[in-house]
Design a protein around this motif. Structure first.
Motif: not given
Length: 176
Positions: A32-59
């Motif tokens: 999950x930490x790697x996924x969070x970092x991928x989101x952070x990095x992407x938002x830094x270069x291609x901004x978007x406002x994350x309204x809601x998220x739920x991360x499950x094991x496979x999706x």
């Protein structure tokens, strides 16, 4: 190959479902930490406002809003998926065909996208994002699932803490 039609609305709000290629894997919560970092990095270069998220094991499911004048969801997802994949150690599950194409073989190539049409549509999709761990049997109520924006919504007074505590689980939840 099918020609999928996507709605390109600059500044639009979208609901997404993004899946791992092998749905039995638990990569998203195990890393999950790697996924969070991928989101952070992407938002830094291609901004978007994350309204809601739920991360499950496979999706994962999420709702985000693009900046005014920007309609490029595809590049954001490519960067998130690639960022997550590149942070993972190479594993034996990579297919030779995917490796020939310089793909890691972790994600399904496509994703489900829905353009949010109004406030009611937004509310239904945010509810869906937050109920999903309960429906899949990962949690008794939405507040129990740690990989979700639900508690942020509770803190803002949008949901009660025990919301969805009596939601039925999906009976074929798989090998969790």
């Amino acid at each position: 190959m099918p020609n999928y039609c996507r709605m390109h609305v600059p500044g639009g709000t979208y609901f997404f479902t993004v899946n791992l290629l092998e749905r039995r894997r638990r990569l998203l919560v195990e890393h999950i930490d790697l996924l969070r970092e991928a989101f952070r990095t992407t938002r830094a270069t291609r901004p978007f406002h994350l309204i809601a998220i739920s991360v499950l094991p496979d999706h994962l499911h999420c709702v985000w809003t693009l900046p005014h004048g920007d309609a490029d969801n595809a590049k954001r997802w490519a960067q998130i998926k690639g960022g997550f994949s590149s942070r993972l150690r190479k594993r034996a599950w990579e297919s030779s065909r995917r490796m020939e194409r310089r793909e890691r073989g972790i994600w399904q190539r496509r994703y489900w996208e829905h353009l949010i049409r109004d406030d009611e549509d937004l509310r239904r999709h945010v509810d869906y994002v937050h109920i999903n761990p309960v429906k899949h049997g990962h949690a008794v109520c939405a507040a129990d699932w740690p990989h979700s924006s639900f508690r942020r919504w509770v803190a803002r007074g949008e949901y009660p803490e025990d919301w969805a505590a009596d939601a039925p689980a999906i009976t074929d939840a798989g090998e969790w």
